[in-house]
Design a protein around this motif. Structure first.
Motif, mmCIF file in Angstrom:
data_model
loop_
_atom_site.group_PDB
_atom_site.id
_atom_site.type_symbol
_atom_site.label_atom_id
_atom_site.label_comp_id
_atom_site.label_asym_id
_atom_site.label_seq_id
_atom_site.Cartn_x
_atom_site.Cartn_y
_atom_site.Cartn_z
ATOM 1 N N ASN A 78 -7.644 -1.576 0.273
ATOM 2 C CA ASN A 78 -6.828 -2.656 0.831
ATOM 3 C C ASN A 78 -6.948 -3.877 -0.066
ATOM 4 O O ASN A 78 -8.042 -4.392 -0.272
ATOM 5 N N VAL A 79 -5.821 -4.346 -0.596
ATOM 6 C CA VAL A 79 -5.799 -5.537 -1.440
ATOM 7 C C VAL A 79 -5.577 -6.745 -0.534
ATOM 8 O O VAL A 79 -4.653 -6.759 0.281
ATOM 9 N N ILE A 80 -6.447 -7.762 -0.675
ATOM 10 C CA ILE A 80 -6.426 -8.939 0.195
ATOM 11 C C ILE A 80 -5.972 -10.178 -0.598
ATOM 12 O O ILE A 80 -6.461 -10.425 -1.698
ATOM 13 N N ILE A 86 -2.246 -7.366 1.730
ATOM 14 C CA ILE A 86 -0.891 -7.415 1.173
ATOM 15 C C ILE A 86 -0.456 -6.063 0.614
ATOM 16 O O ILE A 86 0.721 -5.841 0.372
ATOM 17 N N GLU A 87 -1.441 -5.171 0.404
ATOM 18 C CA GLU A 87 -1.114 -3.869 -0.178
ATOM 19 C C GLU A 87 -2.204 -2.872 0.163
ATOM 20 O O GLU A 87 -3.381 -3.208 0.219
ATOM 21 N N LYS A 88 -1.787 -1.640 0.399
ATOM 22 C CA LYS A 88 -2.720 -0.518 0.547
ATOM 23 C C LYS A 88 -2.434 0.433 -0.597
ATOM 24 O O LYS A 88 -1.311 0.889 -0.744
ATOM 25 N N ARG A 89 -3.446 0.663 -1.419
ATOM 26 C CA ARG A 89 -3.262 1.530 -2.576
ATOM 27 C C ARG A 89 -3.799 2.920 -2.296
ATOM 28 O O ARG A 89 -4.913 3.082 -1.804
ATOM 29 N N ALA A 90 -2.996 3.900 -2.648
ATOM 30 C CA ALA A 90 -3.412 5.293 -2.526
ATOM 31 C C ALA A 90 -4.109 5.697 -3.823
ATOM 32 O O ALA A 90 -3.707 5.283 -4.912
#
Length: 147
Positions: A78-80, A86-90
């Motif tokens: 999870n990018v904070i 603001i973004e969830k990276r797989a």
């Protein structure tokens, strides 16, 4: 109940298999950075039973997520920004890993040439099998390496 505050800028690694957070801490090089890191071990999880969580206040783009994906590609990143996700990276398995794994084949050129980097490539994605670039030796026992 333990309460760890939210971070303003950085990233959170969630759904880490219980007990693997310190290995991830070392392999990402977080011990060499001058940033705040919270390590939560053995947190309760409905889906996993127990899990680890890492909260890091630094730029995620400075991290090599390939090693993270190799350790466990099911980790949630999870990018904070400004205290919000603001973004969830797989994560996907990296096609090449350089300088992390070591070839155990005594006849491999990496055993003779000390300065040669150990490079492994993804040979079988379904079974998560990596092989040495130089001698094609299969890398095994990922669980032992990262515990």
């Amino acid at each position: 109940m333990l309460n760890v505050g939210k971070i303003e800028e950085g990233f959170v690694l969630d759904h880490i298999e219980a007990g693997k957070s310190m290995s991830i801490y070392r392999h990402l090089g977080l011990d060499k950075l001058d940033c705040t890191v919270a390590i939560i071990k053995n947190a309760r999880s409905q889906a996993m039973g127990r899990k680890d969580i890492l909260k890091v206040e630094c730029d995620i783009d400075s991290m090599d997520l390939n090693i993270l994906a190799f350790i466990d590609h099911n980790i949630t990143v999870n990018v904070i920004k400004d205290g919000e996700i603001i973004e969830k990276r797989a994560l996907t398995l990296p096609t090449k890993i350089k300088g992390v794994l070591h070839c155990h084949n005594p006849r491999c050129i990496t055993s003779i040439e000390q300065g040669l980097p150990h490079i492994f490539y993804l040979a079988d994605e379904a079974n998560e099998i990596y092989r040495c670039k130089y001698c094609d030796e299969k890398y095994s026992d990922k669980a032992v390496y990262f515990n």
